[in-house]
Design a protein around this motif. Structure first.
Motif, PDB file in Angstrom:
ATOM      1  N   ARG A  54     -47.574  25.698  43.104  1.00  0.00           N
ATOM      2  CA  ARG A  54     -47.635  24.635  43.953  1.00  0.00           C
ATOM      3  C   ARG A  54     -47.903  23.327  43.304  1.00  0.00           C
ATOM      4  NH1 ARG A  54     -51.170  21.331  46.078  1.00  0.00           N
ATOM      5  NH2 ARG A  54     -51.018  20.441  48.248  1.00  0.00           N
ATOM      6  N   ASP A  55     -48.756  23.375  42.160  1.00  0.00           N
ATOM      7  CA  ASP A  55     -48.972  22.195  41.145  1.00  0.00           C
ATOM      8  C   ASP A  55     -47.661  21.759  40.596  1.00  0.00           C
ATOM      9  OD1 ASP A  55     -51.769  22.058  41.820  1.00  0.00           O
ATOM     10  OD2 ASP A  55     -52.309  23.388  40.000  1.00  0.00           O
ATOM     11  N   GLU A  56     -46.733  22.794  40.251  1.00  0.00           N
ATOM     12  CA  GLU A  56     -45.407  22.436  39.767  1.00  0.00           C
ATOM     13  C   GLU A  56     -44.599  21.695  40.632  1.00  0.00           C
ATOM     14  OE1 GLU A  56     -44.786  25.578  35.888  1.00  0.00           O
ATOM     15  OE2 GLU A  56     -44.458  26.175  38.035  1.00  0.00           O
ATOM     16  N   VAL A  57     -44.751  22.064  42.076  1.00  0.00           N
ATOM     17  CA  VAL A  57     -44.154  21.540  42.926  1.00  0.00           C
ATOM     18  C   VAL A  57     -44.531  19.958  43.054  1.00  0.00           C
ATOM     19  CG1 VAL A  57     -43.557  21.364  45.509  1.00  0.00           C
ATOM     20  CG2 VAL A  57     -43.707  23.498  44.337  1.00  0.00           C
ATOM     21  N   VAL A  58     -45.699  19.817  43.100  1.00  0.00           N
ATOM     22  CA  VAL A  58     -46.519  18.483  43.193  1.00  0.00           C
ATOM     23  C   VAL A  58     -45.786  17.554  42.123  1.00  0.00           C
ATOM     24  CG1 VAL A  58     -48.446  17.313  43.246  1.00  0.00           C
ATOM     25  CG2 VAL A  58     -48.385  19.201  44.581  1.00  0.00           C
ATOM     26  N   ASP A  59     -45.828  18.096  40.726  1.00  0.00           N
ATOM     27  CA  ASP A  59     -45.018  17.425  39.717  1.00  0.00           C
ATOM     28  C   ASP A  59     -43.621  16.885  39.989  1.00  0.00           C
ATOM     29  OD1 ASP A  59     -47.811  17.820  38.430  1.00  0.00           O
ATOM     30  OD2 ASP A  59     -47.018  19.348  37.173  1.00  0.00           O
ATOM     31  N   LEU A  60     -42.833  17.682  40.461  1.00  0.00           N
ATOM     32  CA  LEU A  60     -41.646  17.718  40.532  1.00  0.00           C
ATOM     33  C   LEU A  60     -41.456  16.165  41.470  1.00  0.00           C
ATOM     34  CD1 LEU A  60     -39.770  20.841  40.977  1.00  0.00           C
ATOM     35  CD2 LEU A  60     -39.683  19.341  38.848  1.00  0.00           C
ATOM     36  N   LEU A  61     -42.230  16.535  42.703  1.00  0.00           N
ATOM     37  CA  LEU A  61     -42.448  15.239  44.021  1.00  0.00           C
ATOM     38  C   LEU A  61     -42.948  14.157  43.388  1.00  0.00           C
ATOM     39  CD1 LEU A  61     -43.507  17.964  46.920  1.00  0.00           C
ATOM     40  CD2 LEU A  61     -41.078  16.622  46.621  1.00  0.00           C
ATOM     41  N   SER A  62     -43.695  14.206  42.425  1.00  0.00           N
ATOM     42  CA  SER A  62     -44.130  12.886  41.915  1.00  0.00           C
ATOM     43  C   SER A  62     -43.423  12.178  40.876  1.00  0.00           C
ATOM     44  CB  SER A  62     -45.872  13.447  41.315  1.00  0.00           C
ATOM     45  OG  SER A  62     -46.624  13.856  42.169  1.00  0.00           O
ATOM     46  N   VAL A  63     -42.617  12.333  40.406  1.00  0.00           N
ATOM     47  CA  VAL A  63     -41.624  11.983  39.452  1.00  0.00           C
ATOM     48  C   VAL A  63     -40.983  10.647  39.970  1.00  0.00           C
ATOM     49  CG1 VAL A  63     -39.156  12.077  38.305  1.00  0.00           C
ATOM     50  CG2 VAL A  63     -40.778  13.810  38.115  1.00  0.00           C
ATOM     51  N   GLU A  64     -41.188   9.588  39.296  1.00  0.00           N
ATOM     52  CA  GLU A  64     -40.792   8.408  39.701  1.00  0.00           C
ATOM     53  C   GLU A  64     -39.297   8.185  39.863  1.00  0.00           C
ATOM     54  OE1 GLU A  64     -41.140   3.443  38.194  1.00  0.00           O
ATOM     55  OE2 GLU A  64     -42.002   5.227  37.210  1.00  0.00           O
ATOM     56  N   HIS A  65     -38.698   7.678  41.095  1.00  0.00           N
ATOM     57  CA  HIS A  65     -37.221   7.457  41.253  1.00  0.00           C
ATOM     58  C   HIS A  65     -36.668   6.652  40.305  1.00  0.00           C
ATOM     59  CE1 HIS A  65     -33.448   7.458  43.171  1.00  0.00           C
ATOM     60  NE2 HIS A  65     -33.673   5.996  43.263  1.00  0.00           N
ATOM     61  N   GLY A  66     -35.475   6.845  40.016  1.00  0.00           N
ATOM     62  CA  GLY A  66     -34.819   6.158  38.917  1.00  0.00           C
ATOM     63  C   GLY A  66     -34.967   6.421  37.593  1.00  0.00           C
ATOM     64  N   THR A  67     -35.717   7.523  37.484  1.00  0.00           N
ATOM     65  CA  THR A  67     -36.002   7.819  35.948  1.00  0.00           C
ATOM     66  C   THR A  67     -34.923   8.998  35.601  1.00  0.00           C
ATOM     67  OG1 THR A  67     -37.661   9.523  36.770  1.00  0.00           O
ATOM     68  CG2 THR A  67     -38.308   7.428  35.998  1.00  0.00           C
ATOM     69  N   ILE A  68     -34.735   9.420  34.459  1.00  0.00           N
ATOM     70  CA  ILE A  68     -34.065  10.439  33.884  1.00  0.00           C
ATOM     71  C   ILE A  68     -34.465  11.733  34.462  1.00  0.00           C
ATOM     72  CG2 ILE A  68     -35.221  10.957  31.784  1.00  0.00           C
ATOM     73  CD1 ILE A  68     -32.252  11.511  30.499  1.00  0.00           C
ATOM     74  N   GLU A  69     -35.858  11.926  34.654  1.00  0.00           N
ATOM     75  CA  GLU A  69     -36.441  13.138  35.351  1.00  0.00           C
ATOM     76  C   GLU A  69     -35.978  13.219  36.662  1.00  0.00           C
ATOM     77  OE1 GLU A  69     -38.310  12.132  31.662  1.00  0.00           O
ATOM     78  OE2 GLU A  69     -38.237  11.006  33.480  1.00  0.00           O
ATOM     79  N   ALA A  70     -35.939  12.176  37.230  1.00  0.00           N
ATOM     80  CA  ALA A  70     -35.595  12.405  38.867  1.00  0.00           C
ATOM     81  C   ALA A  70     -34.212  12.804  38.826  1.00  0.00           C
ATOM     82  CB  ALA A  70     -35.744  10.841  39.498  1.00  0.00           C
ATOM     83  N   ALA A  71     -33.385  12.098  37.992  1.00  0.00           N
ATOM     84  CA  ALA A  71     -31.867  12.545  38.250  1.00  0.00           C
ATOM     85  C   ALA A  71     -31.736  14.129  37.756  1.00  0.00           C
ATOM     86  CB  ALA A  71     -31.153  11.792  37.047  1.00  0.00           C
ATOM     87  N   ALA A  72     -32.648  14.438  36.719  1.00  0.00           N
ATOM     88  CA  ALA A  72     -32.488  16.028  36.456  1.00  0.00           C
ATOM     89  C   ALA A  72     -32.928  16.622  37.589  1.00  0.00           C
ATOM     90  CB  ALA A  72     -33.128  15.979  35.039  1.00  0.00           C
ATOM     91  N   ILE A  73     -33.931  16.357  38.357  1.00  0.00           N
ATOM     92  CA  ILE A  73     -34.259  17.344  39.417  1.00  0.00           C
ATOM     93  C   ILE A  73     -33.110  17.221  40.454  1.00  0.00           C
ATOM     94  CG2 ILE A  73     -35.850  17.414  41.416  1.00  0.00           C
ATOM     95  CD1 ILE A  73     -37.780  15.873  39.512  1.00  0.00           C
ATOM     96  N   GLN A  74     -32.425  16.255  40.680  1.00  0.00           N
ATOM     97  CA  GLN A  74     -31.121  16.372  41.549  1.00  0.00           C
ATOM     98  C   GLN A  74     -30.125  17.159  41.069  1.00  0.00           C
ATOM     99  OE1 GLN A  74     -29.620  12.692  43.366  1.00  0.00           O
ATOM    100  NE2 GLN A  74     -31.658  11.531  42.934  1.00  0.00           N
ATOM    101  N   ILE A  75     -29.716  16.835  39.778  1.00  0.00           N
ATOM    102  CA  ILE A  75     -28.711  17.629  39.246  1.00  0.00           C
ATOM    103  C   ILE A  75     -29.173  19.600  39.408  1.00  0.00           C
ATOM    104  CG2 ILE A  75     -27.506  18.310  37.114  1.00  0.00           C
ATOM    105  CD1 ILE A  75     -27.956  15.241  36.550  1.00  0.00           C
ATOM    106  N   ALA A  76     -30.465  19.648  38.973  1.00  0.00           N
ATOM    107  CA  ALA A  76     -30.678  20.918  38.916  1.00  0.00           C
ATOM    108  C   ALA A  76     -30.949  21.532  40.305  1.00  0.00           C
ATOM    109  CB  ALA A  76     -32.153  21.150  38.298  1.00  0.00           C
TER     110      ALA A  76
END
Length: 337
Positions: free
Chosen positions: A28-50
């Protein structure tokens, strides 16, 4: 293919993504971390791609188009503040129902357009026996196409009747603010979901309706419920804020942010929940990993008239998938079979 250092993604987010892609059920903590990623970052793009990559692997690279048919637009005593049918919204007056002929004609059009599943959707006021009769009439028209009930709470006996009538699935969720911004009991929502599964109905789910004020923790709570019930699909749906409602000060989240959530939910629900839905249909969220979208006929809780003005048709949904390179599954829904 896992993420590497050369991808320049934050190592913690990269670790979570790779665990999900490897088949692990993230915490659950990892789910929260994914949902907390700021939009427009490379991390957000990586989440969408994955998220898209995982969903494609789980669904043999195919998407589906499901059809919503609203049967009525009557002031509803459940009074969900995000819904245009809420009695307190005063958008609709009196009893407004579509005839059997109109509903069957809409179902026929959907079937001829190659829809994968058809949902019949009602308010609390719609007569339960009449709904079974409507379901039987629609089922005779659509043959093997999956028939799904999207109705207020019911008990096990009624779930059995739905199954006998020809419904193969039920869409039912715990919404944001349940029991606070709705008059629905959280306990009864749970009872309905359990009854549906016990009767052999496949349970569809989504994290909804998401507004800008909802936090990663709140979204994660609903993800955990989807995982608990081992639903056939989950996903992310945004709220279309009704004019002059308690949510007017917040408005809607942009589809760009919804796409982040779509990818995150796909990773959060893992390999045990193959499908990933979104509403309303958008190329951004489909590109972000959603492979279930809805066409609409009849009434809709996002519209302010009996005429469905916001919903897309099947052809428009196909165009979204074409532009985002998702092949559409042919035949009855793989999720509600």
């Amino acid at each position: 293919m896992p993420l590497t250092k050369e991808d320049n993604v934050d190592s913690h987010i990269s670790h979570i993504i790779n665990r999900a892609l490897d088949g692990a059920l993230i915490t659950r903590d990892e789910v929260v971390d994914l949902l907390s990623v700021e939009h427009g970052t490379i991390e957000a793009a990586a989440i969408q791609i994955a998220g898209r990559r995982l969903t494609k692997e789980l669904c043999d690279g195919e998407a589906e188009i499901h059809g919503h048919i609203g049967l009525d637009a009557t002031p509803c005593p459940n009074d969900c503040k995000f819904c245009s049918f809420a009695a307190s919204a005063r958008i609709f007056r009196g009893r407004n129902e579509f005839t059997t002929e109109e509903v069957v004609a809409n179902a026929r059009d959907f079937a001829q357009a190659g829809i994968n599943a058809i949902y019949l959707v009602t308010t609390e006021t719609y007569d339960k026996e009449k709904f079974l009769e409507m379901g039987a009439a629609v089922k005779r028209e659509i043959g093997d196409i999956s028939l799904v009930a999207n109705v207020p709470d019911f008990d096990y006996d009624y779930a059995v009747e739905l199954k006998k009538t020809g419904f193969t699935g039920c869409y039912h969720v715990i919404r944001f603010g349940e029991g606070v911004y709705t008059r629905c009991s959280v306990e009864n929502r749970h009872k309905t979901m359990r009854a549906a599964k016990e009767a052999g109905l496949t349970l569809g789910n989504c994290i909804d309706p998401i507004g800008p004020e909802h936090t990663p923790d709140e979204i994660a709570d609903l993800v955990m419920i989807a995982r608990e019930y081992e639903v056939a699909f989950s996903g992310a749906m945004r709220r279309n804020t009704i004019p002059n409602s308690v949510f007017s000060e917040y408005g809607n989240i942009p589809y760009t942010r919804l796409a982040d959530y779509v990818g995150a939910v796909a990773l959060a629900t893992g390999t045990g929940i193959p499908g990933n839905c979104t509403h309303e249909p958008s190329p951004l969220t489909v590109q972000g990993g959603a492979n279930i979208i809805w066409a609409e006929r009849g009434s809709s809780p996002r519209d302010v008239s009996m005429e469905n003005t916001r919903g897309l048709d099947v052809g428009q949904c196909r165009d979204i998938y074409k532009e985002t390179e998702w092949p559409v599954h042919e035949g009855p829904s793989r999720f509600y079979s």
